[in-house]
Write an enzyme that holds these catalytic residues in place. Structure first.
Site, mmCIF file in Angstrom:
data_model
loop_
_atom_site.group_PDB
_atom_site.id
_atom_site.type_symbol
_atom_site.label_atom_id
_atom_site.label_comp_id
_atom_site.label_asym_id
_atom_site.label_seq_id
_atom_site.Cartn_x
_atom_site.Cartn_y
_atom_site.Cartn_z
ATOM 1 N N SER A 14 0.875 -0.601 0.293
ATOM 2 C CA SER A 14 -0.486 -0.227 -0.324
ATOM 3 C C SER A 14 1.098 0.955 0.065
ATOM 4 C CB SER A 14 -0.877 -0.177 1.721
ATOM 5 O OG SER A 14 -1.025 1.155 1.088
ATOM 6 N N HIS A 39 -1.093 -1.336 -4.186
ATOM 7 C CA HIS A 39 -2.654 -0.922 -3.736
ATOM 8 C C HIS A 39 -2.451 0.671 -3.191
ATOM 9 C CE1 HIS A 39 -6.343 -2.098 -1.153
ATOM 10 N NE2 HIS A 39 -5.854 -1.000 -0.394
ATOM 11 N N ASP A 41 -4.510 3.480 -1.616
ATOM 12 C CA ASP A 41 -5.733 3.799 -1.108
ATOM 13 C C ASP A 41 -6.453 5.311 -1.067
ATOM 14 O OD1 ASP A 41 -4.247 1.705 1.277
ATOM 15 O OD2 ASP A 41 -5.770 1.704 0.523
ATOM 16 N N MET A 43 -8.058 8.303 0.114
ATOM 17 C CA MET A 43 -9.051 8.901 1.175
ATOM 18 C C MET A 43 -9.691 10.099 1.542
ATOM 19 S SD MET A 43 -6.855 6.958 4.437
ATOM 20 C CE MET A 43 -5.970 5.472 4.161
ATOM 21 N N HIS A 72 -7.799 1.442 -4.077
ATOM 22 C CA HIS A 72 -8.970 1.448 -3.231
ATOM 23 C C HIS A 72 -9.567 1.969 -2.804
ATOM 24 C CE1 HIS A 72 -9.848 0.269 1.810
ATOM 25 N NE2 HIS A 72 -10.832 0.327 0.712
ATOM 26 N N MET A 74 -11.502 5.002 -0.482
ATOM 27 C CA MET A 74 -12.322 4.863 0.718
ATOM 28 C C MET A 74 -12.921 6.317 0.844
ATOM 29 S SD MET A 74 -8.867 2.834 3.086
ATOM 30 C CE MET A 74 -8.161 3.384 1.592
ATOM 31 N N MET A 144 -11.302 -6.209 4.617
ATOM 32 C CA MET A 144 -10.584 -5.044 5.797
ATOM 33 C C MET A 144 -10.056 -5.560 7.151
ATOM 34 S SD MET A 144 -9.705 -2.970 3.947
ATOM 35 C CE MET A 144 -8.989 -1.350 5.247
ATOM 36 N N ASP A 182 -6.650 -6.366 3.811
ATOM 37 C CA ASP A 182 -5.857 -5.478 4.041
ATOM 38 C C ASP A 182 -5.847 -4.627 5.199
ATOM 39 O OD1 ASP A 182 -6.735 -2.205 2.591
ATOM 40 O OD2 ASP A 182 -5.050 -2.666 3.114
HETATM 41 C C1 DX5 Z 1 -6.165 1.577 5.747
HETATM 42 C C2 DX5 Z 1 -6.240 1.028 3.965
HETATM 43 C C3 DX5 Z 1 -4.997 0.672 4.727
HETATM 44 C C4 DX5 Z 1 -3.408 0.360 4.998
HETATM 45 C C5 DX5 Z 1 -2.157 -0.950 4.693
HETATM 46 O O1 DX5 Z 1 -7.387 2.433 5.918
HETATM 47 O O2 DX5 Z 1 -7.249 0.597 3.481
HETATM 48 O O3 DX5 Z 1 -4.348 -0.353 3.033
HETATM 49 O O4 DX5 Z 1 -2.535 1.307 4.017
HETATM 50 O O5 DX5 Z 1 -1.154 -0.737 5.731
HETATM 51 P P1 DX5 Z 1 -0.967 -1.253 6.894
HETATM 52 O O6 DX5 Z 1 -0.670 -2.599 6.636
HETATM 53 O O7 DX5 Z 1 0.629 -0.844 7.824
HETATM 54 O O8 DX5 Z 1 -1.831 -1.426 7.448
HETATM 55 ZN ZN ZN Z 2 -6.001 -0.586 1.057
#
Ligand code: DX5
Ligand code: ZN
Length: 223
Positions: A14, A39, A41, A43, A72, A74, A144, A182
């Site tokens: 990620s 990956h 992320d 947000m 992903h 979010m 998750m 994840d």
């Molecule tokens: C959290 C993200 C994950 C996170 C994973 O909201 O969706 O992808 O970045 O990071 P680690 O592996 O450090 O938990």
């Molecule tokens: Zn993620």
């Protein structure tokens, strides 16, 4: 023991844990270190209490690697942004059941209509039953193992049961659907996650905090 369809394990670092000031370099380095997916992320500070990056990040990192871009989302109302994330270069786009609710099926279809692979995401406290009827539409299901928003959180062990439950559903569908997990995955819990039936492993801090990222990726894949 691994259940069927989980022979190949994909490692999806990620980039939430990467150095944003040199993201292209970081993505290129992940490819050199043997990662399979990037990956991404996304947000929005509304669906989750954190803000990261958006469409332009996907577009800007795409030329830096040949890896699968696993976006992903979010964010709230993800269906409004699917076209832009698809056109920016995403290969997979996953959307949260908790953000889509009754619009989940049509959002999955929308992702596919732009030529991307689609997937649904469920939070640790969302029962599998809430999304069971949509799994067949997916190319990937993302479970998750932390509440979304931040890297470096602790893995929630209760999620293992959900992984096995979804693995069984996927195997009965006889469709090649990836099962991605994840959040909080490290060298201690990764084996159990894979044995439960996951075949795509997201890891942010475990990879980016490692002295040797290539070794960390191999260890997550093979141990
Ligand atoms: C959290 C993200 C994950 C996170 C994973 O909201 O969706 O992808 O970045 O990071 P680690 O592996 O450090 O938990
Ligand atoms: Zn993620």
């Amino acid at each position: 023991m691994l259940t069927k369809n989980t022979n190949k394990i994909y490692i999806a670092p990620s980039i939430l844990s990467a150095n944003f000031a040199k993201m292209g370099e970081e993505v290129n380095h992940l490819e050199k270190c043997g990662a399979d997916f990037i990956h991404i992320d996304v947000m929005d500070g509304v669906f989750v209490p954190n803000i990261t990056f958006g469409i332009k990040m996907v577009k800007d990192i795409a030329p830096f690697s040949n890896l699968v871009l696993d976006t992903h989302l979010m964010i709230v109302e993800p269906w409004k942004y699917v076209e832009q994330f698809a056109k920016a270069g995403s290969h997979y786009i996953t959307v949260h059941y908790e953000a889509c609710k009754e619009k989940l099926a049509e959002t999955l279809d929308l992702i596919k209509s732009f030529g991307c692979k689609c997937g649904l995401v469920i939070n640790p406290d969302t029962p599998v039953e809430n999304v069971e009827n949509c799994i067949e539409k997916c190319d990937i299901v993302l479970v998750m193992s932390v509440f979304p928003g931040f890297g470096g959180q602790a893995f929630i062990p209760d999620v293992i049961k959900k992984i096995s439950q979804i693995r069984k559903i996927i195997n009965n569908l006889n469709k090649d659907i990836l099962l991605e997990v994840d959040g909080g995955i490290n060298f201690d819990n990764c084996k159990a996650v894979k044995e439960a039936g996951a075949n795509v492993i997201v890891a942010g801090s475990t990879v980016f905090n490692a002295k040797n990222r290539a070794e960390a990726i191999e260890k997550l894949r093979n141990n």
